[in-house]
Design an enzyme around this catalytic site. Sequence first.
Site, PDB file in Angstrom:
ATOM      1  N   GLU A 256      32.737   6.101 -36.608  1.00  0.00           N
ATOM      2  CA  GLU A 256      33.303   4.806 -37.018  1.00  0.00           C
ATOM      3  C   GLU A 256      32.129   4.006 -37.557  1.00  0.00           C
ATOM      4  O   GLU A 256      31.294   3.527 -36.795  1.00  0.00           O
ATOM      5  CB  GLU A 256      33.985   4.128 -35.828  1.00  0.00           C
ATOM      6  CG  GLU A 256      34.702   2.844 -36.160  1.00  0.00           C
ATOM      7  CD  GLU A 256      33.836   1.632 -35.876  1.00  0.00           C
ATOM      8  OE1 GLU A 256      33.267   1.080 -36.850  1.00  0.00           O
ATOM      9  OE2 GLU A 256      33.721   1.248 -34.707  1.00  0.00           O
ATOM     10  N   CYS A 295      31.745  -4.487 -37.506  1.00  0.00           N
ATOM     11  CA  CYS A 295      31.985  -3.418 -38.470  1.00  0.00           C
ATOM     12  C   CYS A 295      33.238  -3.674 -39.285  1.00  0.00           C
ATOM     13  O   CYS A 295      33.444  -3.051 -40.326  1.00  0.00           O
ATOM     14  CB  CYS A 295      32.081  -2.076 -37.755  1.00  0.00           C
ATOM     15  SG  CYS A 295      33.290  -2.051 -36.417  1.00  0.00           S
TER      16      CYS A 295
END
Length: 679
Positions: A256, A295
Site C-alpha cells: 500500500e 497516503c
Amino acid sequence: MTQTIQSYIGGRWQGTQAASALRSAVNGTTIAHTHAEALDFGEAVEHARRKGLPALMAMDFQERAQRLKALAKYLMEHKEQLYAVSAHTGATKVDSWIDIDGGAGTLFAYASLGSNELPSGNLVHEGPVFSIGKKGGFSGTHVLVPRGGVAVHINAFNFPVWGLLEKFAPSFLAGMPCIGKPASATSYLTEAAMRLIVQSGILPEGSLQLVIGGTGDLLNRLNGADVVTFTGSADTAARLRVHPNLIAHSVPFNAEADSLNCAILGPDVNPDDEEFALFVKEVAREMTVKAGQKCTAIRRAIVPAKHLDAVCEQLAARLAKTTVGDPADERVRMGPLASHAQQADVAERIALLRQDAELVYSGKTDWVGDGTAQGAFCAPTLLACRKPMDVDSVHTIEAFGPVSTVMAYDDLDEALALAARGQGSLVATLVTHDTAVAAQAIPVMAAWHGRLHILDREAAVESTGHGSPLPTLKHGGPGRAGGGEELGGLRAVKHYLQRAAVQGSPTMLSAVTGEYVRGAKVNNTAVHPFRSYFEDLQIGDSLLTHRRTVSEADIVAFGGISGDYFYMHFDEVAAKDSPFGKRIAHGYFVLSAAAGLFVSPAPGPVLANYGLDTLRFIKPVGIGDTIQARLTAKRKIDRKKVDAKGVGQGVVAWDVEVTNQDGELVASYDILTLVAKRT
C-alpha cells in the site's frame, strides 16, 4: 535522560543500548533512541512458528474475535497514555484520534466481523458446492484455512498505532502470528502501544512481536506459508517486491504505497453551488490533517479551467485561517511534520514542483508555541498548474506534507485523463451534483483508483471524507499505489487464509467443511431437530415432513392476508397465456406452508428465527400440487454468547428443501435461528 525504546521479540523486551536519536517533531528535543543491539530474527520467526501459531490454532475464529474485542476495550481504557506520547509526533488531538481511536476501532470492527460472519472452527467453507458427477455422488467446493505461517507487517511513520493494528486485526483473526516493524521516526509511539498490548495479557504469547530498527535478514527467513505487507513509499515497495527470497518462495507481498491521489471538481459545479464550498473544504482538510502526511491525501485538485482562480482564491483564504504550531496549544489546527528528515524531503519536492507550477499560497512561518523554531514544521503550500497536460512533474512528484497542486481542465474527458496521469492511486474524490457526470466518470476512474468518493450536498451530511480508510471498504489501489488490498471487511481476512478446492462425495464434503452439503447422508432423528439443544444437535440431523396439497382456497386466503393479487395467482385467462400455462401459488405462500410443515410449535431450544439466506423459488407450484419439506441442520456457530438470563445460545443454519409430488425441488433456502444451550 531519554528513553531507549525496545523490541519485543521471543517473549521478552530486548535492547538497552541507545542508538539513533528520535527527536520531537514539535521542538526538536531528543525524546527517545532506537536500540543498538542487533536482533536475532531467527529467534523471532521461530518464536512465532513454535509458540504463536499453536496458541492461535488452539482457538477458533470466534475465540480470536473475542480477543480482538477485549484488546480494543483495553486500549481505549488506556488511550490517554498514547495521546501523551503521540503529541511528540506533531499530531493534534484530531490527528491522534484518527491514529489511536481509529486503531482500536479497527480491532472492534474485525471482532464484530469475525463474530457475525465467520464460523466456529478454523475452516471457512467458501462454496458454493458444484455437482460434478451426473448422479450426484461427486461434488466440488472451495475452503479457506489458516496458512500456517507468519505475517510480517512493515509500516510507515504517519500512523504509528493504526498502521500496526489495521494489519494485525485481520491477520490475528485468520490465525497468523505477526511481526510488526514500524518506521523508526515515530516508532516510540508504536512501542508505547505494544507495551499496553503486552501488559494486557490478552494476546497469546508469540501472536504479536515488535521490531524496532531495521529488518536485517528477516525476509530471508520466510517461506511460502508466510505473508509480507508493506506501507510506505512506492520506491521502497518496488525494492521489497523483488526481494530474492520472496520471489524464490512465492511469498505473498501486499503493498500500500503513497500515491498522487486526486479530487475532481465536476464541470456542473459553479462557485455559488454548495458543492464548490465542499470541494474547497475537502482539499484544505486533506492538506492540513496530519500535516498532509497521509497516503490518501489529495495531491492534485483538478478543476474546470474557468474556475481555477476562484478555487485557488478560496483555498488560500481557508488555509490562511489554519493556525500552525505546537498541538498542545488549543489554537493550533495543524502540527509539524513527523520528523526533520521529512521536513527536508518535503521542501526539496516543493522546489521541484515549482518548476512547472506557480506558487499560490504559502503560510506564515511564525509557528505557535515555545521551541517550535526547532520543530519540523512546513507551511501549507498551494500550487497551481494551468497546463497540466503539458508537464509530468505534477503527476509524478509527491511532496508528502501539506502540499497540493490545483490544475485546470477543459472538459470532463480531460479531467479523467489528468486523474489517470497519476498512474494509480489509493483514492479519488469526484465532487458533483449531477448524476450523469458521476455515471460517466466513475467507471473510467475505477480503473486507476482503489476507492472512489462521490461528494455532494446530500452525502456531505454523513461523509467520512476523502482520506479515511474504513474497515469495511478496501484500502489499496493499482499501479503506483502498490497494486494491493487491505481492509475491505472479510476480504482482508481471506488474504491471510489459503484457498483450496476440495472434491469428493457430498457426505465427505460435509464432514470436511462441517456444513451439510445437499446429497450427503442425513440423520433422520426420532426427535424433531427443533427439540434439540445446541450442544446435542449434529450437522445432518434431519426431518422429512408430512405432505400438503395446495388448494385454490389456500391461494385465495393468502392473497387476502397479504394483499398480493398478482394476475398469475388469480386471473385464470391471463395465467393460461403465461409461460406456466396455469395459475400458481404465491412463492411466499410456499415458504409459509413449508414452515407450517416443519416448525415444532411448543416452546423449546429454538428461540428465534432471524433470517433467511439463499432463497430461490425453483419451480412453480400449481393448484393441486402436493409439497413436502426436508429440514436439515446445516451449520452451527458457537459465538460464546449468553442472553440476559445467562443462558448460552448458538446460531444454527438449517437447510430447507421444498419438493413437489414428483420429487422436484420447488423452493430452496437457509433459515437462521438462535438455539439455546443446555448449560
